[in-house]
Scaffold this active site. Structure first.
Site, PDB file in Angstrom:
ATOM      1  N   ASP A 155      10.281  24.918   1.119  1.00 22.14           N
ATOM      2  CA  ASP A 155       9.626  24.668  -0.174  1.00 22.14           C
ATOM      3  C   ASP A 155      10.314  23.519  -0.895  1.00 22.14           C
ATOM      4  O   ASP A 155      11.470  23.197  -0.623  1.00 22.14           O
ATOM      5  CB  ASP A 155       9.721  25.913  -1.070  1.00 22.14           C
ATOM      6  CG  ASP A 155       8.976  27.098  -0.480  1.00 22.14           C
ATOM      7  OD1 ASP A 155       8.065  26.880   0.335  1.00 22.14           O
ATOM      8  OD2 ASP A 155       9.329  28.238  -0.845  1.00 22.14           O
TER       9      ASP A 155
HETATM   10  N1  URA Z   1      11.102  31.191   2.543  1.00 18.05           N
HETATM   11  C1  URA Z   1      10.741  30.732   1.331  1.00 18.05           C
HETATM   12  O1  URA Z   1      10.327  31.495   0.462  1.00 18.05           O
HETATM   13  N2  URA Z   1      10.848  29.414   1.083  1.00 18.05           N
HETATM   14  C2  URA Z   1      11.335  28.536   1.990  1.00 18.05           C
HETATM   15  O2  URA Z   1      11.431  27.332   1.699  1.00 18.05           O
HETATM   16  C3  URA Z   1      11.718  29.022   3.253  1.00 18.05           C
HETATM   17  C4  URA Z   1      11.587  30.353   3.503  1.00 18.05           C
END
Ligand code: URA
Length: 251
Positions: free
Chosen positions: A109
């Site tokens: 993310d």
């Molecule tokens: N899980 C998440 O919630 N975000 C990420 O970036 C990776 C795994």
């Protein structure tokens, strides 16, 4: 193989760029074992056998590699994409001569930091992401609220995160609190669903305030790799990764 393909494979740029490099006299070739650095060559189509000749660029010897594997310490604030109309992307941290060939494996993310692999090897990426292979990913999540033993067991056994199937068995343990006193969860997953760590934390009544990926399969985020820094895998890391993907010789 052609000299220009050899140089592209080794990360010296596009065909056009490596032809320019050759034209400028920057590439030398000599028989393996001969004195270095050999004679400057001018024909990009020259046929070479990487096992039998030594190629140098501006006097520096090149080791032939068919693939390029980059490891980035992704900083927060950039999206995991090759390009984006509005947002900054992870590609701004990749050396420009490699940016046209590598692709991120999976997604972190925008606000997540940590280990992101960018290979130019579609087969390897596909295998690492395949649910069949269950390549482990370890995350460090700083939470809004501490988790009870029962909540950790639920994370380990599988929780409903709202998409029909419970999550696969995972490993969940609490570490020491962070500098601000927030509880820290270490979660090892064998799958990669959208916002999975955040949704799992929510499923047990907490919230992720900071998230970092520390490991993917055999690769750990190097302690000396600062956020925004990118480097090639070492030959040992490359072998371990290819092995985790079932791509070692003969597989
Ligand atoms: N899980 C998440 O919630 N975000 C990420 O970036 C990776 C795994």
């Amino acid at each position: 193989m052609r000299l220009d393909k050899f140089l592209c494979d080794c990360g010296f740029g596009t065909r056009k760029e490596v032809r320019e490099l050759i034209k400028k006299g920057g590439v030398q070739v000599c028989g393996a074992g001969e004195g270095q650095p050999g004679k400057a060559v001018s024909d990009p189509g020259m046929q070479i056998d990487p096992e039998k000749v030594q190629v140098s660029v501006n006097g520096e010897r090149i080791r032939y590699r068919e693939h390029l594997y980059l490891l980035l310490h992704k900083p927060a604030g950039v999206v995991t994409a090759s390009s984006d109309k509005r947002e900054r992307t992870v590609m701004e941290f990749v050396p420009p001569e490699a940016a046209h060939r590598v692709q991120p494996v999976g997604r972190l993310d925008k606000d997540t930091e940590g280990l992101l692999l960018l290979p130019d090897d579609g087969e390897l990426s596909h295998r690492l992401l395949s649910p069949k292979r269950h390549v482990e990913k370890l995350y460090e999540a700083h939470l809004s609220k501490d988790l009870t033993r029962e909540a950790l067991e639920r994370l380990e056994n599988g929780v409903d995160i709202g998409d029909g199937e419970p999550t696969l068995p995972a490993k969940a343990e609490m570490g020491p609190a962070d500098a601000q006193g927030r509880p820290v969860l270490y979660l090892t997953l064998h799958e990669g669903r959208f916002h999975q760590v955040k949704r799992m934390a929510e499923a047990v009544g907490s919230e992720v305030l900071y998230l970092k990926r520390l490991r993917m399969g055999p690769l750990s985020l190097p302690e000396d790799l600062a956020p925004g820094a990118c480097r090639e895998l070492t030959p040992e890391e490359e072998d371990a990764l290819r092995s985790a993907a079932g791509l070692r010789e003969g597989e």
